[in-house]
Design a protein around this motif. Structure first.
Motif, PDB file in Angstrom:
ATOM      1  N   ASN A   1      56.559  21.912  76.412  1.00 56.85           N
ATOM      2  CA  ASN A   1      55.885  21.124  77.518  1.00 56.85           C
ATOM      3  C   ASN A   1      54.363  21.303  77.425  1.00 56.85           C
ATOM      4  O   ASN A   1      53.730  22.091  76.714  1.00 56.85           O
ATOM      5  CB  ASN A   1      56.171  22.126  78.710  1.00 56.85           C
ATOM      6  CG  ASN A   1      55.622  21.862  80.020  1.00 56.85           C
ATOM      7  OD1 ASN A   1      54.525  21.433  80.289  1.00 56.85           O
ATOM      8  ND2 ASN A   1      56.481  21.803  80.914  1.00 56.85           N
ATOM      9  N   PRO A   2      53.693  20.010  77.365  1.00 55.46           N
ATOM     10  CA  PRO A   2      52.444  19.979  77.151  1.00 55.46           C
ATOM     11  C   PRO A   2      51.160  20.767  77.854  1.00 55.46           C
ATOM     12  O   PRO A   2      50.232  20.806  77.754  1.00 55.46           O
ATOM     13  CB  PRO A   2      52.153  18.519  77.326  1.00 55.46           C
ATOM     14  CG  PRO A   2      53.324  17.810  78.230  1.00 55.46           C
ATOM     15  CD  PRO A   2      54.272  18.681  77.884  1.00 55.46           C
ATOM     16  N   LYS A   3      51.888  21.097  78.994  1.00 55.67           N
ATOM     17  CA  LYS A   3      50.950  21.809  79.953  1.00 55.67           C
ATOM     18  C   LYS A   3      51.143  23.477  79.831  1.00 55.67           C
ATOM     19  O   LYS A   3      50.404  24.121  79.820  1.00 55.67           O
ATOM     20  CB  LYS A   3      51.456  21.422  81.488  1.00 55.67           C
ATOM     21  CG  LYS A   3      50.842  20.168  81.814  1.00 55.67           C
ATOM     22  CD  LYS A   3      51.215  19.627  83.210  1.00 55.67           C
ATOM     23  CE  LYS A   3      50.890  18.436  83.658  1.00 55.67           C
ATOM     24  NZ  LYS A   3      51.268  18.078  85.062  1.00 55.67           N
ATOM     25  N   THR A   4      52.402  23.890  79.570  1.00 54.05           N
ATOM     26  CA  THR A   4      52.578  25.285  79.711  1.00 54.05           C
ATOM     27  C   THR A   4      52.942  25.774  78.171  1.00 54.05           C
ATOM     28  O   THR A   4      52.862  26.971  78.150  1.00 54.05           O
ATOM     29  CB  THR A   4      53.889  25.638  80.711  1.00 54.05           C
ATOM     30  OG1 THR A   4      55.168  24.961  79.920  1.00 54.05           O
ATOM     31  CG2 THR A   4      53.722  25.156  81.998  1.00 54.05           C
TER      32      THR A   4
ATOM     33  N   GLU B   1      61.277  23.710  75.661  1.00 52.99           N
ATOM     34  CA  GLU B   1      62.411  23.093  76.534  1.00 52.99           C
ATOM     35  C   GLU B   1      63.439  22.308  75.943  1.00 52.99           C
ATOM     36  O   GLU B   1      64.472  22.154  76.382  1.00 52.99           O
ATOM     37  CB  GLU B   1      61.723  22.398  77.560  1.00 52.99           C
ATOM     38  CG  GLU B   1      60.635  22.893  78.306  1.00 52.99           C
ATOM     39  CD  GLU B   1      60.044  22.068  79.377  1.00 52.99           C
ATOM     40  OE1 GLU B   1      60.212  20.785  79.481  1.00 52.99           O
ATOM     41  OE2 GLU B   1      59.286  22.348  80.131  1.00 52.99           O
ATOM     42  N   VAL B   2      63.318  21.893  74.532  1.00 49.85           N
ATOM     43  CA  VAL B   2      64.273  21.295  73.694  1.00 49.85           C
ATOM     44  C   VAL B   2      64.169  21.684  72.330  1.00 49.85           C
ATOM     45  O   VAL B   2      63.037  21.901  71.739  1.00 49.85           O
ATOM     46  CB  VAL B   2      64.060  19.527  73.641  1.00 49.85           C
ATOM     47  CG1 VAL B   2      65.257  19.015  73.278  1.00 49.85           C
ATOM     48  CG2 VAL B   2      64.263  19.112  75.336  1.00 49.85           C
ATOM     49  N   TYR B   3      65.363  21.701  71.566  1.00 48.17           N
ATOM     50  CA  TYR B   3      65.272  21.564  70.144  1.00 48.17           C
ATOM     51  C   TYR B   3      66.432  20.830  69.778  1.00 48.17           C
ATOM     52  O   TYR B   3      67.412  20.812  70.183  1.00 48.17           O
ATOM     53  CB  TYR B   3      65.098  23.016  69.479  1.00 48.17           C
ATOM     54  CG  TYR B   3      65.857  24.124  70.080  1.00 48.17           C
ATOM     55  CD1 TYR B   3      67.386  24.103  69.665  1.00 48.17           C
ATOM     56  CD2 TYR B   3      65.435  25.086  70.731  1.00 48.17           C
ATOM     57  CE1 TYR B   3      68.123  25.176  70.187  1.00 48.17           C
ATOM     58  CE2 TYR B   3      66.202  26.258  71.174  1.00 48.17           C
ATOM     59  CZ  TYR B   3      67.699  26.339  70.720  1.00 48.17           C
ATOM     60  OH  TYR B   3      68.274  27.222  71.279  1.00 48.17           O
ATOM     61  N   GLN B   4      66.054  20.282  68.472  1.00 48.45           N
ATOM     62  CA  GLN B   4      66.935  19.369  67.881  1.00 48.45           C
ATOM     63  C   GLN B   4      66.964  19.640  66.381  1.00 48.45           C
ATOM     64  O   GLN B   4      65.922  19.792  65.656  1.00 48.45           O
ATOM     65  CB  GLN B   4      66.492  18.041  68.222  1.00 48.45           C
ATOM     66  CG  GLN B   4      67.353  16.670  67.909  1.00 48.45           C
ATOM     67  CD  GLN B   4      66.419  15.571  68.339  1.00 48.45           C
ATOM     68  OE1 GLN B   4      65.284  15.244  68.502  1.00 48.45           O
ATOM     69  NE2 GLN B   4      67.321  14.365  68.538  1.00 48.45           N
ATOM     70  N   PHE B   5      68.268  19.312  65.776  1.00 47.51           N
ATOM     71  CA  PHE B   5      68.212  19.486  64.095  1.00 47.51           C
ATOM     72  C   PHE B   5      69.055  18.145  63.629  1.00 47.51           C
ATOM     73  O   PHE B   5      69.880  17.652  64.240  1.00 47.51           O
ATOM     74  CB  PHE B   5      68.700  20.642  63.617  1.00 47.51           C
ATOM     75  CG  PHE B   5      70.227  21.016  64.130  1.00 47.51           C
ATOM     76  CD1 PHE B   5      71.292  20.645  63.116  1.00 47.51           C
ATOM     77  CD2 PHE B   5      70.481  21.503  65.087  1.00 47.51           C
ATOM     78  CE1 PHE B   5      72.446  20.623  63.201  1.00 47.51           C
ATOM     79  CE2 PHE B   5      71.912  21.779  65.550  1.00 47.51           C
ATOM     80  CZ  PHE B   5      73.008  21.534  64.542  1.00 47.51           C
TER      81      PHE B   5
END
Length: 239
Positions: free
Chosen positions: A175-178, A182-186
């Motif tokens: 999240n660019p603010k906090t 929130e997601v990960y991907q492989f």
């Protein structure tokens, strides 16, 4: 006009964040969010993960991680079968329906010490993120990507691993603010280390549970990259 100004301001702010922060700073900010008191290296607690998958009974796993004492245990129940894998300072112990078993019985039950180590690494890695991205053999890409995924904007950290650690290519969405993860991907890679786009999975993280001072994802929903097919959900339960 006011709406246009707001949109322009948001785009400028988002661009500014991605341009002025380094990959190391992004990771440090994410760790500060998830591990605000620096408790990960002294983690000693237990939690339960309930896995639900289409057309299959749920699996309930009670997980114990004690990093200072090098202890790990997972007790998983599915239908009428309960298996327990324990790794205590490198020593492997296994139980089937509450009874200790030897290597011969373990082989009959398709259990092994290799699987015990696999579970230890799997659960410690996933629930130790993003702190585990500081581990030796982890290589952070020197560029932060901006991506919109499922309608949300993210700062994305690309990660590869030394050959001895793993060959998959990972992406972590913050999240660019906090700076919450929130997601990960492989993705899998070919023999030349190139990403294979129709492989791998992405995992959507939602809600949070605080365990031993660590903000962990409470819900993890798994999907195939190639067709968005839903695979299952892990839900963290605190007793």
């Amino acid at each position: 006009m006011k709406l246009l100004f707001t949109l322009l301001f948001f785009c400028y702010a988002f661009n500014g964040i991605s341009q002025n922060i380094t990959t190391t700073q992004l990771l440090d900010n994410a760790i500060e969010y998830h591990n605000p008191n620096g408790d990960w290296h002294s983690f000693n607690n237990e939690f339960t993960v309930v896995m639900t998958t289409p057309n299959s009974p749920k699996r309930t796993s009670k997980i114990t991680i004690n990093l200072p004492d090098e202890y790990f245990s997972v007790k998983a129940t599915k239908d009428t079968v309960t298996t327990t894998y324990t790794v205590n300072k490198g020593k492997c112990l296994m139980q089937y329906n509450g009874k200790a078993i030897d290597s011969i019985t373990a082989k009959e039950k398709k259990m092994s010490c290799d699987r015990a180590t696999l579970y230890k690494n799997y659960y410690t890695y996933l629930y130790g993120l993003p702190m585990k991205l500081k581990d030796p053999g982890t290589n952070l890409n020197d560029k932060i990507e901006k991506k919109t995924f499922k309608g949300k904007d993210y700062l994305v950290l690309k990660v590869t691993y030394d050959e001895a650690v793993g060959s998959d290519m990972w992406y972590f969405y913050f999240n660019p603010k906090t700076y919450a993860m929130e997601v990960y991907q492989f993705f899998k890679t070919d023999k030349n280390g190139k990403e294979k786009p129709d492989t791998g999975e992405y995992i959507l993280l939602s809600e949070e549970a605080v365990v031993n001072g660590i903000k962990m994802p409470k819900v993890r929903a798994w999907y195939y990259n190639k067709d968005d097919k839903y695979l299952g959900t892990d839900t963290l339960v605190q007793e």
